[in-house]
Design an enzyme around this catalytic site. Structure first.
Site, PDB file in Angstrom:
ATOM      1  N   GLY A  93       0.828  -1.203   0.000  1.00 29.72           N
ATOM      2  CA  GLY A  93       0.000   0.000   0.000  1.00 29.72           C
ATOM      3  C   GLY A  93       0.861   1.250   0.000  1.00 29.72           C
ATOM      4  CG  ASP A 120       0.431  -4.392   5.845  1.00 35.03           C
ATOM      5  OD1 ASP A 120       0.041  -5.556   5.582  1.00 35.03           O
ATOM      6  OD2 ASP A 120       0.398  -3.464   5.014  1.00 35.03           O
ATOM      7  N   GLY A 121      -0.081  -1.354   6.408  1.00 35.56           N
ATOM      8  CA  GLY A 121      -1.186  -0.397   6.444  1.00 35.56           C
ATOM      9  C   GLY A 121      -2.486  -1.113   6.730  1.00 35.56           C
ATOM     10  N   GLY A 167      -5.541  -3.106  -1.208  1.00 29.07           N
ATOM     11  CA  GLY A 167      -4.515  -3.226  -2.238  1.00 29.07           C
ATOM     12  C   GLY A 167      -4.399  -4.629  -2.814  1.00 29.07           C
ATOM     13  CD  GLU A 172      -1.503  -6.386   2.829  1.00 25.62           C
ATOM     14  OE1 GLU A 172      -2.707  -6.666   3.053  1.00 25.62           O
ATOM     15  OE2 GLU A 172      -1.137  -5.281   2.386  1.00 25.62           O
TER      16      GLU A 172
END
Ligand code: DER
Length: 233
Positions: free
Chosen positions: A31, A84-85, A100, A106
């Protein structure tokens, strides 16, 4: 602009406060916010002691372009810290992820990490943390030939809309993930019990992974509109 500044502030503070000298294996999410995480790690004086694990093609590119050593999850199935986002974070640090289309890798890397830190801008705080249940659709990675069957299952579960994510102007036909799968966005409206919803979707035959990360995150950093950074843990 304000959103980019917020992403950068959250990412820089999260790295500065959580990346410890003896951390070796670092998970890098996907992302636009983790771009700043990779940048910050790339600036660190002992960057050569790190090995970074990617969560997809974009993440891999971030690691390489910041001069960081790239490792694989096969070689390093135990990760010291992952950044992470997220698309949405609630007050219990449950996450909606998958905007994303990288949610499988992830979640794989986050699940292998001793510590999982989320970085986001102020738009990602779920109003549910303010007592109002609200959410975006839930991204779900599925085996391609199961999409009609999984769509029916999700509709029978009460999803208000179930959409096979299309490539749009980027690609004719459905989005194909880094793992050669399709992605469905299922909108269930307000999610009263994210764990229950996660479990009921995960057990559907054809589902590879669900964009609900239940009790996986240890901390979440939010860049605010005023330049401050708030931290939920
Ligand atoms: O797909 C994901 O879960 C990504 O982490 C992504 O949704 C976060 O997006 P952003 O950092 O570009 O807002």
């Amino acid at each position: 602009n304000k959103v980019e500044a917020a992403k950068m502030a959250a990412a820089f503070k999260a790295v500065d406060e959580n990346l410890k000298p003896d951390d070796r294996i670092i998970g890098i999410g996907s992302g636009s916010t983790v771009v700043y995480v990779a940048e910050r790690i790339g600036q660190s004086s002992n960057k050569d002691s790190f090995t970074c694990i990617a969560t997809g093609f974009q993440s891999k590119e971030l690691i390489i372009s910041n001069g960081l050593r790239l490792g694989t999850i096969e070689q390093f199935p135990k990760v010291d810290i992952a950044f992470d986002g997220a698309d949405e974070v609630d007050s219990k640090l449950n996450l909606i992820k998958g905007g994303g289309a990288c949610l499988f890798q992830e979640k794989l890397v986050a699940s292998a990490a001793s510590k999982f830190v989320v970085v986001a801008d102020y738009r990602k705080k779920s109003p549910s943390s303010l007592g109002v249940q609200w959410t975006k659709g839930v991204p779900i990675e599925i085996v391609p030939n199961s999409y009609a069957k999984v769509t029916r299952d999700l509709q029978e579960m009460g999803a208000k809309s179930v959409i096979l994510r299309q490539g749009g102007s980027a690609k004719a036909g459905p989005v194909v993930t880094d793992n050669n799968n399709f992605l469905i966005d299922a909108d269930f409206g307000a999610i009263e019990d994210p764990e229950k919803l996660h479990n009921s979707i995960k057990q559907l035959v054809g589902v590879v992974e669900v964009g609900l990360f239940i009790q996986m995150a240890d901390k979440s950093y939010f860049g605010e509109e005023n330049g401050e950074v708030s931290i939920w843990s």
